[in-house]
Design a protein around this motif. Structure first.
Motif, mmCIF file in Angstrom:
data_model
loop_
_atom_site.group_PDB
_atom_site.id
_atom_site.type_symbol
_atom_site.label_atom_id
_atom_site.label_comp_id
_atom_site.label_asym_id
_atom_site.label_seq_id
_atom_site.Cartn_x
_atom_site.Cartn_y
_atom_site.Cartn_z
ATOM 1 N N ASP A 86 0.946 -1.087 0.097
ATOM 2 C CA ASP A 86 0.137 -0.206 0.134
ATOM 3 C C ASP A 86 0.625 1.297 0.144
ATOM 4 O O ASP A 86 1.842 1.136 -0.117
ATOM 5 C CB ASP A 86 -1.016 -0.067 1.070
ATOM 6 N N MET A 87 0.175 2.359 0.098
ATOM 7 C CA MET A 87 0.987 3.692 -0.163
ATOM 8 C C MET A 87 1.963 3.981 1.201
ATOM 9 O O MET A 87 2.837 4.800 1.138
ATOM 10 C CB MET A 87 0.052 4.727 -0.123
ATOM 11 N N SER A 88 1.825 3.291 2.259
ATOM 12 C CA SER A 88 2.536 3.238 3.391
ATOM 13 C C SER A 88 3.880 2.463 3.188
ATOM 14 O O SER A 88 3.802 2.036 2.001
ATOM 15 C CB SER A 88 1.941 2.815 4.622
ATOM 16 N N PHE A 89 4.825 2.653 3.862
ATOM 17 C CA PHE A 89 6.167 1.817 3.944
ATOM 18 C C PHE A 89 6.209 0.882 4.818
ATOM 19 O O PHE A 89 7.358 0.523 5.329
ATOM 20 C CB PHE A 89 7.473 2.922 3.547
ATOM 21 N N GLU A 90 5.150 0.198 5.240
ATOM 22 C CA GLU A 90 4.970 -0.651 6.586
ATOM 23 C C GLU A 90 4.450 -2.035 6.105
ATOM 24 O O GLU A 90 4.807 -2.910 6.754
ATOM 25 C CB GLU A 90 3.996 -0.033 7.673
ATOM 26 N N THR A 91 3.572 -1.957 4.894
ATOM 27 C CA THR A 91 2.915 -3.209 4.666
ATOM 28 C C THR A 91 4.035 -3.921 3.556
ATOM 29 O O THR A 91 3.527 -3.445 2.362
ATOM 30 C CB THR A 91 1.455 -3.150 4.234
ATOM 31 N N ILE A 92 4.489 -4.966 3.929
ATOM 32 C CA ILE A 92 5.521 -5.433 2.557
ATOM 33 C C ILE A 92 4.515 -6.798 2.010
ATOM 34 O O ILE A 92 4.041 -7.613 2.825
ATOM 35 C CB ILE A 92 6.713 -5.945 3.529
ATOM 36 N N GLU A 93 4.727 -6.568 0.689
ATOM 37 C CA GLU A 93 4.040 -7.712 0.057
ATOM 38 C C GLU A 93 5.049 -8.731 -0.104
ATOM 39 O O GLU A 93 6.328 -8.749 -0.965
ATOM 40 C CB GLU A 93 3.745 -7.199 -1.360
ATOM 41 N N VAL A 94 4.840 -9.891 0.312
ATOM 42 C CA VAL A 94 5.921 -10.992 0.544
ATOM 43 C C VAL A 94 5.779 -12.157 -0.449
ATOM 44 O O VAL A 94 6.814 -12.946 -0.628
ATOM 45 C CB VAL A 94 6.037 -11.484 1.675
ATOM 46 N N SER A 95 4.607 -11.858 -1.264
ATOM 47 C CA SER A 95 4.465 -12.854 -2.224
ATOM 48 C C SER A 95 5.094 -12.893 -3.424
ATOM 49 O O SER A 95 5.751 -11.809 -3.908
ATOM 50 C CB SER A 95 2.928 -12.845 -2.641
ATOM 51 N N CYS A 96 5.304 -13.768 -4.451
ATOM 52 C CA CYS A 96 5.813 -13.758 -5.751
ATOM 53 C C CYS A 96 4.505 -13.982 -6.796
ATOM 54 O O CYS A 96 3.884 -15.077 -6.279
ATOM 55 C CB CYS A 96 6.971 -14.921 -5.770
ATOM 56 N N GLU A 97 4.710 -13.602 -7.727
ATOM 57 C CA GLU A 97 3.670 -13.995 -8.956
ATOM 58 C C GLU A 97 4.333 -14.256 -10.217
ATOM 59 O O GLU A 97 5.483 -13.711 -10.471
ATOM 60 C CB GLU A 97 2.408 -13.253 -8.999
ATOM 61 N N ILE A 98 3.807 -15.146 -11.037
ATOM 62 C CA ILE A 98 4.512 -15.324 -12.376
ATOM 63 C C ILE A 98 3.318 -15.238 -13.566
ATOM 64 O O ILE A 98 2.299 -15.807 -13.381
ATOM 65 C CB ILE A 98 5.056 -16.940 -12.360
ATOM 66 N N PHE A 99 4.085 -14.538 -14.669
ATOM 67 C CA PHE A 99 3.170 -14.015 -15.728
ATOM 68 C C PHE A 99 3.500 -15.302 -16.998
ATOM 69 O O PHE A 99 4.700 -15.191 -17.335
ATOM 70 C CB PHE A 99 3.317 -12.854 -16.373
ATOM 71 N N ASP A 100 2.729 -16.237 -17.292
ATOM 72 C CA ASP A 100 2.934 -17.029 -18.474
ATOM 73 C C ASP A 100 2.286 -16.438 -19.781
ATOM 74 O O ASP A 100 1.070 -16.180 -19.873
ATOM 75 C CB ASP A 100 2.261 -18.311 -18.103
ATOM 76 N N LYS A 101 3.200 -16.021 -20.742
ATOM 77 C CA LYS A 101 2.654 -15.353 -21.753
ATOM 78 C C LYS A 101 1.883 -16.001 -22.740
ATOM 79 O O LYS A 101 0.813 -15.673 -23.291
ATOM 80 C CB LYS A 101 3.805 -14.627 -22.765
#
Length: 272
Positions: free
Chosen positions: A248-263
């Motif tokens: 989010d716009m704060s610098f406190e909530t870290i997104e720890v996930s990974c995602e992959i795009f398959d074209k």
């Protein structure tokens, strides 16, 4: 005609592809070897010791009240698992961007006026252009077909895109993105430039845009699963991998996930 256009034409020419399949394969392989030697070899070696390295440039001290940009440059040598000191940049920078093009490391932007600079690993030396450029922060910078693309960034959460030709030392303004972005990430996949996530100044984004250099056109791509800014992205095995960032716009909530795009499927999936 550029060598990239020549490769594309020969690869699609009916007389070459259909009538002389084996000859066409030999011709295209020879073309790749002669015009694109880097595609037939291991990643480019650099520094005097001929080691593969990851280079870290500039930044600022995180102590409270101190945000002065730094000129330090370090290289992480993969074979020894150690950091080494490299020549300092000609101008201190923080919140800048960097990209490798034609065997040299280019840096541009940051929170202060400074010219575009580049590091020649064979000579172990930095060089600086004469033109002083205005401050430009949190953009993305990526190489494609021996040219560099600077996309988005601040001030004013820009949609602007500029292309830099390393040989002619000239900038050219291109079509703007559909959405203003800062703190986004950018990769090249199959001759297309993908720009993902970031912030528009009001919220974190999960939208994705795809730029086609051949016709200077932006198209919308499928949204990512999660909003994120200041994430990291790379291409591996013909897929785009995005990891980390702030949710989010704060610098406190870290997104720890990974995602992959398959074209091939034109969709995102969770990585882990």
């Amino acid at each position: 005609m550029s060598k990239y256009s020549l490769r594309e034409i020969l690869g699609k020419e009916e007389l070459v592809v259909k009538n002389l399949a084996s000859c066409a394969s030999m011709l295209l392989q020879g073309l790749e070897t002669f015009l694109f030697p880097d595609s037939m070899q291991r990643p480019r070696l650099c520094l005097k010791s001929k080691e593969l390295v990851v280079i870290l440039t500039g930044g600022h001290d995180c102590e409270e009240g101190k945000r002065d940009p730094e000129s330090d440059t370090f290289g992480f040598v993969l074979s020894t698992n150690k950091w080494v000191q490299l020549p300092m940049m000609p101008y201190p920078r923080t919140r800048h961007v960097a990209a490798v093009c034609d065997g040299q490391l280019y840096v541009v932007g940051g929170n202060k006026k400074a010219p575009l600079c580049y590091f020649n690993p064979a000579r172990n030396k930095w060089f600086a252009n004469e033109e002083n450029l205005p401050p430009h922060q949190h953009s993305s910078f990526i190489a494609h077909n021996e040219e560099l693309y600077m996309i988005g960034g601040e001030p004013n959460h820009q949609r602007k895109v500029k292309k830099y030709n390393c040989k002619s030392n000239k900038w050219k303004e291109l079509s703007s993105m559909k959405v203003p972005r800062v703190a986004h990430c950018t990769v090249v996949l199959e001759e297309l430039i993908y720009v993902m996530a970031g912030s528009d100044g009001n919220a974190c984004l999960k939208s994705v845009e795809c730029y086609k250099p051949s016709n200077d056109q932006w198209d919308q791509s499928p949204d990512m699963i999660n909003e994120r800014k200041f994430a990291a992205a790379a291409v591996s095995g013909g897929k785009i991998i995005v990891v980390g960032g702030y949710h989010d716009m704060s610098f406190e909530t870290i997104e720890v996930s990974c995602e992959i795009f398959d074209k091939s499927l034109n969709q995102w999936r969770p990585g882990f």
